[in-house]
Enzyme design. Sequence first.
Site: not given
Length: 386
Positions: A56, A109, A181, A206
Amino acid sequence: MTDEQSRSERAFETLAIHAGNTADPLTGAVVPPIYQVSTYKQDGVGGLRGGYEYSRSANPTRTALEENLAALEGGRRGLAFASGLAAEDCLLRTLLSPGDHVVIPNDAYGGTFRLFAKVVSRWGVEWSVADTSDPAAVRAALTPRTKVVWVETPSNPLLGITDIAAVAEIAHTAGAKLVVDNTFASPYLQQPIALGADVVVHSTTKYMGGHSDVVGGALITNDAGIAEELVFHQNAMGAVAGPFDAWLVLRGIKTLAVRMDRHSENATRIADMLTAHPKVTQVLYPGLPEHAGHETAAKQMKAFGGMVSFRVEGGEEAAVEVCNRARLFTLGESLGGVESLIEHPGRMTHASAAGSALEVPADLVRLSVGIESGDDLLADLKQALG
Ligand SMILES: Cc1ncc(COP(=O)(O)O)c(C=O)c1O
């Protein structure tokens, strides 16, 4: 030669393939292995080999991707997450405290909007919506408590363009940070940090991944203080990219430059065809000279990308019909893969923005133009339009 020097001297295409991709020290494998492991043997208590103690906190495959992301965006530090929204969540909870205010774009978005409206707002963070393509509107939306200006350019799904350098100056003058973004453009087409952004966000699901086979997110920053806090929060909150997902994104990035060139070429041809089509009432593509943001896009982007939206004569049902009739364009959410996708934002990706300032037009169709033959894509769209 230091890493910093070699980075600045190498072209994007070279960095995409080599940054973070050092040969495996054990075997010489030229591709970083998938370190599918949770923990690491210590040579005595606290004796870490290579700095890894628990995946992690850090994992070598994720480190390779994070170094690559930082190099491509021209940042000091990259961080890879389990999804774009996980990255956004970590960033917002790092930069904001109760009582702070955020300016968000009037086109973004739907999931980003939902995160602000339904999650972050419950923690006492206030937000207001501005048309970020108009720098004066951003200035007017600022309050003494504004800590973050959030921009998506090109925006999803209306392909609005924000002048990153202009908005960075406005945000910084007010003591706020600018977050961009960069999912639609990718760092090959646009590098917000060089234009003044403090943090860049990606849904690596994406264009970075590029093959519709992984969900991931990323943050990149050049600010040492923010980087340190993000590293702490990434570990404290735990929504990290797993080793296999990190590996898939790292592999996808190697072809990012050639894919983005082809996406942009096909999208330009499609935007031109749609502009001349009698059943299309408006085409939204920053490459079109009549697009309101064309000049700014030409200034800050290398090409105009693979996303095209358009409005159809006949309203919502006609738009839905076009989506249903497409055959080569697959009807589906998401974007940025090698295969072309078509969708109805009002009923699909942006359904969560219904009734808000971010509601999208009902007659809107969004295309993620892939890298298939442009001729085949044009033929399919023409038949779908009827
Ligand atoms: C522009 C943009 N930002 C962020 C996200 C969220 O990313 P993810 O779906 O990987 O959580 C998306 C997803 O569609 C997006 O299109």
